[in-house]
Design an enzyme around this catalytic site. Structure first.
Site, short mmCIF file in Angstrom:
data_model
loop_
_atom_site.label_atom_id
_atom_site.label_comp_id
_atom_site.label_asym_id
_atom_site.label_seq_id
_atom_site.Cartn_x
_atom_site.Cartn_y
_atom_site.Cartn_z
N GLY A 11 -51.61 23.86 41.56
CA GLY A 11 -50.26 24.09 42.33
C GLY A 11 -50.33 23.37 43.65
N ALA A 79 -52.14 31.87 42.31
CA ALA A 79 -51.23 31.68 41.32
C ALA A 79 -50.02 32.59 41.39
CB ALA A 79 -52.16 32.14 39.72
N GLN A 81 -45.55 33.05 39.66
CA GLN A 81 -44.36 32.50 39.06
C GLN A 81 -43.74 32.52 40.63
OE1 GLN A 81 -41.21 31.23 39.30
NE2 GLN A 81 -40.55 33.14 38.99
N SER A 123 -46.15 36.46 50.92
CA SER A 123 -44.82 35.48 51.33
C SER A 123 -43.90 36.16 52.05
CB SER A 123 -44.10 35.20 49.91
OG SER A 123 -42.78 34.85 50.43
N GLU A 125 -40.70 35.89 52.11
CA GLU A 125 -39.84 36.47 51.11
C GLU A 125 -39.80 37.84 50.98
OE1 GLU A 125 -37.24 34.88 49.40
OE2 GLU A 125 -37.76 33.03 50.43
N TYR A 147 -38.77 38.10 42.92
CA TYR A 147 -39.90 37.47 43.43
C TYR A 147 -40.44 38.16 44.71
CZ TYR A 147 -42.93 34.06 46.12
OH TYR A 147 -43.72 33.29 46.68
P1 NDP Z 1 -47.08 26.43 43.20
O1 NDP Z 1 -45.70 27.00 42.34
O2 NDP Z 1 -47.10 25.04 43.32
O3 NDP Z 1 -48.49 26.90 42.23
C1 NDP Z 1 -48.25 28.11 41.38
C2 NDP Z 1 -49.93 28.00 40.44
O4 NDP Z 1 -49.88 29.03 39.67
C3 NDP Z 1 -49.86 26.64 39.50
O5 NDP Z 1 -51.09 26.33 39.63
C4 NDP Z 1 -49.56 27.52 38.22
O6 NDP Z 1 -50.12 26.89 37.34
C5 NDP Z 1 -50.13 28.87 38.50
N1 NDP Z 1 -49.68 30.03 37.53
C6 NDP Z 1 -48.49 30.43 37.43
N2 NDP Z 1 -48.36 31.11 36.55
C7 NDP Z 1 -49.52 31.58 36.46
C8 NDP Z 1 -50.10 32.55 35.44
N3 NDP Z 1 -49.53 33.38 34.76
N4 NDP Z 1 -51.61 32.60 35.18
C9 NDP Z 1 -52.35 31.70 35.98
N5 NDP Z 1 -51.84 30.93 36.86
C10 NDP Z 1 -50.66 30.68 36.98
O7 NDP Z 1 -47.08 27.52 44.31
P2 NDP Z 1 -47.64 27.14 45.82
O8 NDP Z 1 -49.05 26.20 45.77
O9 NDP Z 1 -46.51 26.63 46.60
O10 NDP Z 1 -47.98 28.58 46.46
C11 NDP Z 1 -49.20 29.13 46.04
C12 NDP Z 1 -48.91 30.50 46.37
O11 NDP Z 1 -48.52 30.88 47.57
C13 NDP Z 1 -48.03 31.25 45.15
O12 NDP Z 1 -48.58 32.71 44.87
C14 NDP Z 1 -46.71 31.51 46.06
O13 NDP Z 1 -45.97 32.54 45.34
C15 NDP Z 1 -47.41 31.72 47.51
N6 NDP Z 1 -46.60 31.53 48.67
C16 NDP Z 1 -45.98 30.00 48.68
C17 NDP Z 1 -45.23 29.78 49.61
C18 NDP Z 1 -44.80 28.27 49.91
O14 NDP Z 1 -43.79 28.01 50.89
N7 NDP Z 1 -45.66 27.23 49.15
C19 NDP Z 1 -44.99 30.58 50.99
C20 NDP Z 1 -45.49 32.02 50.65
C21 NDP Z 1 -46.09 32.26 49.42
P3 NDP Z 1 -49.37 25.49 36.35
O15 NDP Z 1 -49.80 24.42 37.07
O16 NDP Z 1 -50.00 25.92 34.96
O17 NDP Z 1 -47.92 25.91 36.50
P1 GDP Z 2 -37.54 30.01 49.01
O1 GDP Z 2 -37.40 30.23 50.65
O2 GDP Z 2 -38.71 30.49 48.71
O3 GDP Z 2 -36.50 30.43 48.07
O4 GDP Z 2 -37.39 28.46 48.91
P2 GDP Z 2 -36.44 27.22 48.25
O5 GDP Z 2 -36.88 25.97 48.97
O6 GDP Z 2 -36.20 27.46 47.04
O7 GDP Z 2 -35.06 27.80 49.02
C1 GDP Z 2 -34.82 27.70 50.31
C2 GDP Z 2 -33.27 27.91 50.90
O8 GDP Z 2 -32.78 26.72 50.22
C3 GDP Z 2 -32.76 29.03 50.09
O9 GDP Z 2 -32.20 29.90 51.06
C4 GDP Z 2 -31.96 28.49 49.01
O10 GDP Z 2 -30.71 29.20 48.81
C5 GDP Z 2 -31.48 27.08 49.97
N1 GDP Z 2 -31.10 26.06 49.00
C6 GDP Z 2 -29.51 25.63 49.10
N2 GDP Z 2 -29.51 24.55 48.19
C7 GDP Z 2 -30.62 24.75 47.41
C8 GDP Z 2 -30.91 24.06 46.25
O11 GDP Z 2 -30.39 23.15 45.69
N3 GDP Z 2 -32.11 24.51 45.54
C9 GDP Z 2 -33.06 25.26 46.20
N4 GDP Z 2 -34.14 25.55 45.70
N5 GDP Z 2 -32.47 25.94 47.32
C10 GDP Z 2 -31.49 25.84 48.02
#
Ligand code: NDP
Ligand code: GDP
Length: 321
Positions: A11, A79, A81, A123, A125, A147
């Site tokens: 990711g 990791a 969803q 997070s 969230e 989530y």
């Molecule tokens: P991504 O969605 O980019 O990456 C998620 C990773 O988790 C991918 O490598 C995915 O693998 C893997 N994964 C998903 N489901 C499973 C599973 N069942 N078993 C093993 N691996 C799995 O997320 P980010 O890098 O953006 O975020 C990293 C973490 O930080 C996440 O937990 C996210 O919820 C949390 N987070 C992120 C924030 C953000 O703004 N980015 C803010 C706060 C928290 P695959 O490539 O196979 O899909």
């Molecule tokens: P989140 O904060 O983890 O939900 O990150 P997102 O990037 O998915 O969304 C950030 C904010 O953008 C949320 O309040 C969404 O409702 C808003 N948003 C508005 N339009 C969109 C859209 O088209 N896609 C996504 N992903 N978010 C949107």
């Protein structure tokens, strides 16, 4: 040489963290889901430097095997969803992976290598319908999506395992962080990708949801440094990681389109398909504790971040990257 095991290494954050740790001289082990089609876009440059384990957060046996074999000094549980909107489409799966998956990882550590340090990717969230602004480590939680609820379970089970079994377990409460590697569904990347396609004549309009929501957006490359710092302290603790600035989605549109010399108002169409059953209206974090205890501050500004992402998407579609 220290060893780190990273879940979610394919990711956004996992790939930046793996690069950081390799640069620091770590041996990096990565947990990867089996997929029919290879998903290595983010890690293709470093994939031969990682020791791979096939596994899934919902499968305790695979996590135990990865911990037993790699014998990590540090485990980063990234990791999940991770897409809020999909958590209403797949609420049970989100609970199993994003919530109970954390417990599986903690159990694998407790049973197999209890001296490993543990980082949980919590997070902002979890703050959801915020009860105070800015949000700190002491702000009460009020999650607004499956989530957010699942992440709250992950946060508390991390604290519970620290208090029950004396594990060195930290929860990083990270606010939204983005980069050219951000998944295409998330709003920043959807916008920068859309801007590039519109600029290059590949698309005319961009369909968006709620433009009034406010987020505290930082750069993922800055945020993975905070994860590492948390595990280098004498005591495990929980930290908010944020920039301390918030912007609306509308402002994001304005900045991103103007990076390509475009006016967002000529291209954006609101579409209720992208509205959510419950919204998080405002996130704004205070990372004062991280600044004081970890010496962490963000380096990339909101404008620099969006420009970096627009440029990367322009390069991608014009075939120059
Ligand atoms: P991504 O969605 O980019 O990456 C998620 C990773 O988790 C991918 O490598 C995915 O693998 C893997 N994964 C998903 N489901 C499973 C599973 N069942 N078993 C093993 N691996 C799995 O997320 P980010 O890098 O953006 O975020 C990293 C973490 O930080 C996440 O937990 C996210 O919820 C949390 N987070 C992120 C924030 C953000 O703004 N980015 C803010 C706060 C928290 P695959 O490539 O196979 O899909
Ligand atoms: P989140 O904060 O983890 O939900 O990150 P997102 O990037 O998915 O969304 C950030 C904010 O953008 C949320 O309040 C969404 O409702 C808003 N948003 C508005 N339009 C969109 C859209 O088209 N896609 C996504 N992903 N978010 C949107």
């Amino acid at each position: 040489m220290k060893t780190a095991l990273i879940t979610g290494v394919t990711g956004q954050d996992g790939s930046y963290l793996a690069e950081l740790l390799l640069k620091k001289g770590y041996k990096v082990a990565g947990l990867k889901r089996r997929t029919s089609t290879e998903n290595d876009t983010n890690i293709k440059r470093i994939k031969n430097e990682i020791e791979w384990f096939s596994g899934d957060l919902s499968d305790l046996a695979s996590l135990t095997e990865a911990v037993k074999t790699s014998k990590p000094d540090e485990v980063y549980n990234l990791a999940a969803q991770s897409f809020v909107a999909d958590s209403w489409e797949q609420p049970v799966f989100t609970g199993q992976v994003t919530g109970l998956g954390v417990l599986n990882m903690l159990e694998a550590i407790r049973q197999t290598k209890p001296d490993a340090k543990f980082y949980q990717a919590s997070s902002s969230e979890m703050f959801g319908k915020v009860v105070e602004t800015p949000q700190t480590e002491n702000t009460p939680f009020y999650p607004r999506s499956p989530y957010g609820v699942a992440k709250l379970y992950g946060h508390w089970i991390t604290i519970n395992y620290r208090e029950s079994f004396d594990l060195f377990a930290c929860s990083g409460i990270l606010f939204n962080h983005e980069s050219p590697r951000r998944g295409i569904q998330f709003v920043t990347r959807k916008v920068t990708d859309g801007v590039a396609r519109i600029k290059l004549g590949m698309q005319k309009e961009l369909r968006m949801g709620n433009l009034d929501a406010k987020r505290d957006w930082g750069f993922a490359g800055d945020y993975v440094k905070a994860m590492w710092l948390m595990l280098q302290q004498d005591q495990p603790d929980d930290y908010v990681i944020a920039t301390g600035q918030t912007h609306t989605v509308e402002k994001l549109l304005e900045v991103a389109f103007s990076c390509a010399g475009l006016n967002w108002k000529n291209h954006v169409v609101q579409d209720k398909t992208f509205m959510r059953p419950a919204e998080v209206d405002l996130l704004l974090g205070s990372a004062q504790k991280a600044k004081k205890k970890l010496g962490w501050t963000p380096e990339v500004s909101f404008e620099q971040l969006i420009e970096m992402m627009v440029e990367a998407d322009l390069r991608k579609y014009s075939g120059t990257s």
